[in-house]
Design a protein around this motif. Structure first.
Motif, PDB file in Angstrom:
ATOM      1  N   ARG A 365       0.597  -1.351   0.013  1.00 43.44           N
ATOM      2  CA  ARG A 365      -0.353  -0.060  -0.437  1.00 43.44           C
ATOM      3  C   ARG A 365       0.869   1.492  -0.079  1.00 43.44           C
ATOM      4  NH1 ARG A 365      -3.847  -2.689  -0.947  1.00 43.44           N
ATOM      5  NH2 ARG A 365      -5.897  -2.555  -0.719  1.00 43.44           N
ATOM      6  N   LEU A 369      -2.624   2.985   5.125  1.00 40.93           N
ATOM      7  CA  LEU A 369      -3.487   2.408   5.111  1.00 40.93           C
ATOM      8  C   LEU A 369      -4.711   3.393   5.457  1.00 40.93           C
ATOM      9  CD1 LEU A 369      -1.559  -0.243   7.423  1.00 40.93           C
ATOM     10  CD2 LEU A 369      -2.145  -0.322   4.969  1.00 40.93           C
ATOM     11  N   GLY A 436      -6.870  -4.451   2.461  1.00 41.25           N
ATOM     12  CA  GLY A 436      -6.924  -3.047   2.740  1.00 41.25           C
ATOM     13  C   GLY A 436      -7.303  -3.056   4.153  1.00 41.25           C
TER      14      GLY A 436
END
Ligand code: MSP
Length: 659
Positions: A365, A369, A436
Motif C-alpha cells: 500500500r 493504510l 486493505g
C-alpha cells in the motif's frame, strides 16, 4: 480532574540502587504513568533516606564528609532513575531544609498532643534495618533480614505513645479494608495490632547525624520517624501550606513488604497524633529474588540495574519486571529468563508484529493504510475487551495482568496475520479491499496495544505509535484514545527492526547493524547464554533468515547504510574480569580506534596483532565492561561453535570498504 499523589519508599544511600530497589520505582512509575494516561493530575515523589547510621558510617569509611557523600550518591541514584525512565515529579532528600522543617513541625505536634515522653531504651538495635528488635524477632541471635548480630544499646530516648492508637488503628483498618493491600500484608498487620502495640523509641542519643529533637538538640530524631515524614515534607508540610493542602493525603504509598509495619502502624499513628489525615492506601509489594535470596547488597545478591539496562535498553527490563512478577508477590530475576522473555515477548512477538505490518504496508500500500467500506474484523473486539480488562487490572494494581492484557492484542494481531495471509490476498486482485482492511486492522491493533503499553515501556511504545502513524504527541494521549478507530489514513514509518532476537552463537547478518542505543553490543557476563561475541551481534529477527518473505528482506540501499571497512589490529589485550572480551586498537587507514570484541574464547590477544579484519565503521559507540567500543568487528559464530573472524585471502589495505 482527579488528583493522585503517589510515593515510593525513600532509599538508603549507603550503596547504589540494585534491581530490587529499582523494581519498586519501576512499578510505581508504571502506576504514575497509567494514572496520567487515565487523566489524573499526578504528583509522583521519590527520594533518598540520608540520615541512617549506615550512611554516616559508609561516608566515614570512604573518607568523605557525610553530606558530600550523600550529594554524590544522590547524583548516582538520579542517573539510574533517569536511565530507567522513571517519571517522578519531585525527589526529596532528608538532608534538605524543607524536610527538616517538616519533621520538626510534625514532632512538635505529636509532643503538643502529649504523645512524646522521655525514657530509657535498653535492647537490640539492627543498624541495617535501623530498627529496635526484640529477642523474639531474632533468629539464632541474628537479624533475620540481614543475618547480622544487632547492637545492644542502652540510652536515653524519647518515646511515642503508639499503644494509645491501637484501637484507632484497628478501627481504621476495619472501616477501610483497602487501606493496606494486598490482603496478605493487611492480615499480617492486623495480627500485629491485635497482639498489642508497645510504645516506641523515636530518638537516638549521642549521634550527630540526623535531625535534632525540637526541644532537645542533644538527641536526634529516630531515622524512621524522620524518613516517614518525607511524604509530608515533600508536599510542603512545615513550609508551604498551599502545596500541602493540594496534595495531602497521599493516594498511594508503594513500599516493600519488609517495611509494612513502619508504614501501616507507626506512620498512621504518628499522623493521628498530629491530627492529620491518613494516606488513602499503602501497597506492600514483594521482593525480587536472585539465586533464591532476596536481592540485597548486604547479602551479596544484588544486580546493578544499569547492567540490565545495558543488555537491551530500559524497556525490556521494565516489561520483564512488570509482566513476570505478580505485583504484591515475590519474583525471580535470572539473566537466562530475562533473555528468554525478551526473545518471546519482544523479538518474536511485538517487535516482529511491528516490523511485519510496516513492511506489508509499504509493499502492498505504499506505506499508507486507510479503512475500507468493510467493517473492522475480529481484532476490534479483542482489543475492546483487552482495553476494559487492562483498565480494571491497572486500577487494582494487578500490573502483570494489565501487561498481559496488552499482549493479548499483540498475540491476536499476529494470529490474524497468519490466518488472513495478506500475501495471498495481495495476489488476488478481487481481494484488494479486504487486504486493505486487514492491514488497517492490524495497524490499529498495534496502535491500541502501544497506548496500553505506554506506562510500561514508555520509550518503545512511543516509537511504535510513531511507526503506525499516530500523529498526536504521546504525552497528550489518554485512555479513551485506545478506543478502536475505523477512520483516518495512517502513514506507516519505515524503520529498522525494533528488537532483534538474541541467540547464543548466532551468525551475524546484515539486519544486525542497528545499534541506535547500543543495546545489542552489550554483553552479559553473568548469563549462561551470552552472544558468542560482543562484536558479533546476536542473531537477527526472522526477517533476515533465508526463507523470510520478500517483504521482510532489506534493500541494497539499506545494506549500503552499513559502512564495512578493512582494518588492521595494532594491539590486543584481554578485558579484565571478562571471559569473552578482548580490547583491540585498530588502524582503519584514516584513523585509529578502540573496539571491544567478544572473541577471547577463540583467539589469544597476541595472535590478533597484525591481523586484517572487517569492522562496522559507522556503528554508534557503546560501553562494554566500562570500555567504549567504537565499532564492531565481524565474525561468524556457528551454532555451538566459537566465533571466527572474517578475513581475506590476500592483503587488503586498511580503510578499504567492504561491499
Ligand atoms: N529507607 C527505608 C525506607 C524509608 S521509607 C519512609 C528503606 N530503604 S531501602 O533502601 O532499604 O529500601 C528501599 C525500598 O526498596 C523498600 O521499599 C524495600 O522494601 C525495597 N526493596 C529492597 N530490596 C528489595 C528487593 N530485593 N525486592 C523488592 N524491593 C526491595 O527501607
Amino acid at each position: 480532574m482527579s488528583r493522585f499523589y503517589l510515593t515510593t519508599a525513600i532509599d538508603y544511600v549507603n550503596s547504589r540502587p540494585h534491581l530490587g530497589t529499582a523494581y519498586e520505582k519501576i512499578a510505581a512509575d508504571v502506576i504514575a504513568r497509567y494514572k496520567r494516561l487515565a487523566g489524573a493530575d499526578v504528583h509522583f515523589v521519590m527520594g533518598n533516606d540520608e540520615h541512617s547510621q549506615n550512611v554516616f558510617r559508609k561516608a566515614r569509611e570512604v573518607g568523605e564528609d557525610p553530606l558530600a557523600y550523600c550529594d554524590r550518591m544522590a547524583a548516582e541514584f538520579l542517573e539510574v532513575w533517569k536511565r530507567l525512565d522513571i517519571s517522578f515529579d519531585d525527589f526529596i532528600r532528608t538532608t534538605e531544609p524543607r524536610h527538616k522543617a517538616g519533621v520538626q513541625a510534625l514532632v512538635r505536634r505529636m509532643t503538643a498532643a502529649g504523645d512524646i515522653f522521655e525514657g530509657h531504651y535498653e535492647g537490640w538495635y539492627c543498624v541495617s534495618c535501623e530498627a529496635f528488635k526484640q529477642e523474639k524477632d531474632l533468629v539464632e541471635g541474628l537479624c533475620p533480614i540481614h543475618r547480622t548480630k544487632p547492637d545492644w544499646i542502652r540510652e536515653k530516648n524519647y518515646f511515642f505513645r503508639l499503644s494509645k492508637y491501637q484501637d484507632a488503628l484497628r478501627a481504621h483498618f476495619s472501616a477501610h479494608p483497602e487501606f493496606l493491600v494486598p490482603d496478605i500484608r493487611r492480615n499480617e498487620i492486623l495480627r500485629l495490632i491485635e497482639s498489642g502495640l508497645d510504645d516506641i523509641s523515636v530518638s537516638r542519643a549521642g549521634q550527630a547525624w540526623g535531625i535534632p529533637m525540637p526541644e532537645d538538640p542533644q538527641s536526634v530524631i529516630y531515622v524512621w520517624v524522620d524518613a516517614l515524614i518525607n511524604y509530608l515534607s515533600a508536599v510542603g508540610y512545615g513550609t508551604d501550606e498551599v502545596l500541602r493542602e493540594r496534595w495531602w493525603p497521599a493516594d498511594l504509598h508503594v513500599i516493600g513488604k519488609d517495611i509494612t509495619r513502619f508504614h501501616a502502624v507507626i506512620w498512621p499513628a504518628m499522623l493521628m497524633s498530629a491530627g492529620l489525615p491518613l494516606p488513602k492506601q499503602i501497597f506492600g509489594h514483594g521482593w525480587v529474588h536472585f539465586k533464591g535470596e532476596k536481592m540485597s547488597k548486604s547479602l551479596g545478591t544484588a544486580i546493578e540495574p544499569l547492567d540490565a539496562v545495558q543488555r537491551f535498553g530500559p524497556d525490556p527490563l521494565r516489561l520483564y519486571l512488570i509482566k513476570e512478577i505478580a505485583f504484591g508477590g515475590d519474583g525471580d530475576f535470572t539473566w537466562d529468563r530475562f533473555e528468554d522473555r525478551y526473545n518471546v515477548d519482544l523479538a518474536n512477538n511485538l517487535g516482529n508484529l511491528v516490523n511485519r505490518i510496516a513492511a506489508m504496508a509499504h509493499k502492498y500500500r505504499g506505506g499508507r493504510l486507510a479503512p475500507t467500506t468493510e467493517a473492522p474484523g475480529r481484532l476490534a473486539d479483542v482489543a475492546g475487551r483487552a482495553v476494559d480488562e487492562y483498565r480494571r487490572d491497572m486500577d487494582a494494581f494487578a500490573l502483570e495482568r494489565a501487561a498481559a492484557a496488552a499482549f493479548r492484542i499483540v498475540d491476536a494481531a499476529n494470529e490474524y496475520i497468519a490466518s488472513t495471509e495478506p500475501w495471498a490476498l495481495a495476489r488476488d486482485g478481487s481481494k484488494a479491499d479486504h487486504l486493505g482492511q486487514v492491514l488497517f486492522d492490524v495497524a490499529e491493533a498495534v496502535r491500541v496495544a502501544a497506548i496500553l503499553l505506554l506506562p510500561i515501556m514508555p520509550g518503545s511504545a512511543g516509537e511504535i505509535l510513531r511507526r503506525v502513524g499516530e500523529t498526536r504527541k504521546v504525552a497528550a494521549l489518554r485512555l479513551p484514545d485506545a478506543t478502536w478507530r475505523h477512520d483516518g489514513e495512517r502513514v506507516m514509518a519505515k524503520a529498522d527492526a525494533l528488537w532483534p532476537r538474541v541467540e547464543a552463537q548466532a551468525a551475524p547478518t546484515s539486519n544486525d547493524t542497528d545499534t541506535r542505543d547500543g543495546r545489542r553490543q552489550s554483553v552479559d557476563e553473568t548469563s549462561k547464554t551470552p552472544p558468542a561475541s560482543a562484536a558479533v551481534p546476536p542473531a537477527s529477527t526472522p526477517a533476515a533468515s533465508p526463507s523470510a518473505p520478500a517483504a521482510e528482506r532489506i534493500t541494497i540501499d539499506d545494506f549500503m547504510k552499513v559502512d564495512l571497512r578493512v582494518v588492521k589490529v595494532l594491539a590486543a589485550e584481554k578485558v579484565p574480569n571478562s571471559r569473552k572480551l578482548i580490547k583491540l586498537s585498530i588502524d582503519a587507514g584514516t584513523e585509529q580506534r578502540t573496539l571491544v570484541a567478544g572473541i577471547a574464547e577463540s583467539y589469544e590477544p597476541e595472535a590478533l596483532v597484525g591481523r586484517t579484519v572487517v569492522m562496522v565503521f559507522n556503528l554508534k559507540p557503546a560501553k562494554l565492561m566500562g570500555i567504549e567500543s567504537d565499532g564492531m568487528v565481524l565474525a561468524a559464530s556457528p551454532d555451538g561453535g566459537k566465533p571466527t573472524l572474517v578475513g581475506f585471502e590476500q592483503d587488503v589495505p586498511p580503510g578499504t570498504r567492504v561491499r
